[in-house]
Design a protein around this motif. Sequence first.
Motif, mmCIF file in Angstrom:
data_model
loop_
_atom_site.group_PDB
_atom_site.id
_atom_site.type_symbol
_atom_site.label_atom_id
_atom_site.label_comp_id
_atom_site.label_asym_id
_atom_site.label_seq_id
_atom_site.Cartn_x
_atom_site.Cartn_y
_atom_site.Cartn_z
ATOM 1 N N LYS A 50 1.926 10.291 -2.593
ATOM 2 C CA LYS A 50 1.746 10.392 -1.156
ATOM 3 C C LYS A 50 1.182 11.762 -0.803
ATOM 4 O O LYS A 50 1.617 12.792 -1.313
ATOM 5 C CB LYS A 50 3.091 10.177 -0.439
ATOM 6 C CG LYS A 50 3.769 8.853 -0.778
ATOM 7 C CD LYS A 50 2.894 7.678 -0.430
ATOM 8 C CE LYS A 50 3.613 6.360 -0.640
ATOM 9 N NZ LYS A 50 3.961 6.128 -2.043
ATOM 10 N N THR A 51 0.191 11.770 0.077
ATOM 11 C CA THR A 51 -0.423 13.010 0.524
ATOM 12 C C THR A 51 0.278 13.523 1.783
ATOM 13 O O THR A 51 1.235 12.923 2.276
ATOM 14 C CB THR A 51 -1.917 12.771 0.816
ATOM 15 O OG1 THR A 51 -2.045 11.788 1.854
ATOM 16 C CG2 THR A 51 -2.628 12.266 -0.435
ATOM 17 N N LYS A 52 -0.233 14.649 2.264
ATOM 18 C CA LYS A 52 0.345 15.212 3.486
ATOM 19 C C LYS A 52 0.069 14.343 4.698
ATOM 20 O O LYS A 52 0.780 14.441 5.712
ATOM 21 C CB LYS A 52 -0.218 16.614 3.714
ATOM 22 C CG LYS A 52 0.180 17.631 2.630
ATOM 23 C CD LYS A 52 -0.399 18.993 2.954
ATOM 24 C CE LYS A 52 0.005 20.012 1.884
ATOM 25 N NZ LYS A 52 -0.547 21.362 2.168
ATOM 26 N N ASP A 53 -0.958 13.524 4.631
ATOM 27 C CA ASP A 53 -1.302 12.657 5.755
ATOM 28 C C ASP A 53 -0.492 11.362 5.772
ATOM 29 O O ASP A 53 -0.745 10.507 6.631
ATOM 30 C CB ASP A 53 -2.791 12.305 5.713
ATOM 31 C CG ASP A 53 -3.673 13.542 5.835
ATOM 32 O OD1 ASP A 53 -3.190 14.535 6.419
ATOM 33 O OD2 ASP A 53 -4.816 13.515 5.340
ATOM 34 N N ALA A 54 0.433 11.216 4.862
ATOM 35 C CA ALA A 54 1.259 10.001 4.841
ATOM 36 C C ALA A 54 2.107 9.929 6.110
ATOM 37 O O ALA A 54 2.631 10.939 6.582
ATOM 38 C CB ALA A 54 2.153 9.992 3.605
ATOM 39 N N GLU A 101 0.813 -1.211 0.000
ATOM 40 C CA GLU A 101 0.000 0.000 0.000
ATOM 41 C C GLU A 101 0.850 1.264 0.000
ATOM 42 O O GLU A 101 0.654 2.168 -0.823
ATOM 43 C CB GLU A 101 -0.920 -0.003 1.218
ATOM 44 C CG GLU A 101 -1.772 1.254 1.342
ATOM 45 C CD GLU A 101 -2.586 1.259 2.616
ATOM 46 O OE1 GLU A 101 -3.232 2.296 2.896
ATOM 47 O OE2 GLU A 101 -2.576 0.244 3.348
ATOM 48 N N LEU A 102 1.799 1.344 0.930
ATOM 49 C CA LEU A 102 2.623 2.542 1.046
ATOM 50 C C LEU A 102 3.908 2.460 0.247
ATOM 51 O O LEU A 102 4.549 3.492 0.022
ATOM 52 C CB LEU A 102 2.980 2.788 2.524
ATOM 53 C CG LEU A 102 1.806 3.046 3.461
ATOM 54 C CD1 LEU A 102 2.301 3.146 4.909
ATOM 55 C CD2 LEU A 102 1.071 4.314 3.068
#
Length: 455
Positions: free
Chosen positions: A93-97, A85-86
Amino acid sequence: MPPKRVKSGTVSGAGATAVGSKGWETGLTTAPFEEETWKASVSLVVGERLEDEELIGALLLAIQQPLRRLFSVVTWDTTLEKIHELGNPKIKKTKDAPMFYEVMEAAKVLLDAGEELSCDMLGKLLKFQLLGVKTNDQQRRATEMRASEEKSKGKAGNASPTKDKGGAKPAAKGDKGKKGSEPSVPTKDTKLKKRGEEDETNKYIDDEPDDGPQHYVLVVGFQQAQLVSVLDSLGVHVSNVIKLTSQRPDRPEGSLEGSDAKPLDGDAETNIRRRQREQFWGQLEGVLNSGSAFSKLFDVARLSHTTKEILSPQDKDSPEAMLGFGTRLFEDVACLIYDCLDWRRQHQHYLNNMRLVQVPSVPRAGSRTTQDSPAETVQTTTPQTPGSKKRQAQEETTPADPEPAALSTDVDMRYYNDLLDQIPPEASSVPLILHCMLEQVLFCSLHTTLEQVLF
């Protein structure tokens, strides 16, 4: 801004990482896991034999309900899911990663290349997930604290309604037909729940000790004994290694019959898993003893739990039966961890109150060396003078002092040991030990006196 990633086509098969800059690796290695206000108990749970994996599966069902608020689990399957997933560089990747997600990209490159993950990489993957567990628990605690503060403020506002300083104002002439504003009715506290509102009090068991750590993490599915040492070097100290086993009727307790020590049978993958299990339990003691003088590897507790309950094939296919069995097993494992916390506390109390007294060594009888042996005696002649003759005559007439009797360490300590055996080690003290020594001396002296009188 995350570091630039290297394309998968440029990575060699020797295990090059997917990230060009390794700043994340240094940050992940030095990131603190435990703090003064947040402690965790990390337990590595492994089955004794390959057949005990059904115990692990039932335990996971109970933990994932969840039944206990302060328990989390990290498994090998969830690790693989997060890697895919990651670790996919194509997904933006978003800021919430989460922080240090680059370790997932590095692991995915190795898996795509067909290579095995080293213990060092597995340790970093575990620390990444443990840091995520820590973040989630701290956020949950902050949310619960804000909710309780808002609830207490609401109760205080309803309990003390505001009063007008000047009293009730008379109604104006033009407002004769209008009614005055009615005072707000204070709400009463009630235990009844509104429709759709969850009952948090009955949702969790909440049997964790108040003086224990803030969170408990169970690590399941990892069969590498070196992981304990790798995690210790990364700042994550494993508290317990728990062995789960089932006592089967065809395998008496304490026997090796039915264990993985028998000749291997089955497919190749099953044989590999059997060997990994054997290597884990065979190498664990050496890993725990490989630390330095003040290493925390010596503090790792090796616990074991044996269940005599056997699941039938029908129960294994029933989710309800598996959940019930896992709930009982989860209860036993949690109580085992709680008991280990008490044992650690008692041992620490014993160490804090222990006073070491340096006792001089006593040579055994006959161990004194003589310096006047014939082989080492050297005769010297001195001229005889009147004064020397007089001193020699005085030395011959003066009796020599008797040599003190040689002391011996072979003493009777039976009564002393009997007295100390009645006291738990954590309650021992210097005055107690001295008292037992005096009682032993009195006992020996009384025994000697009786022998002299009778015989």
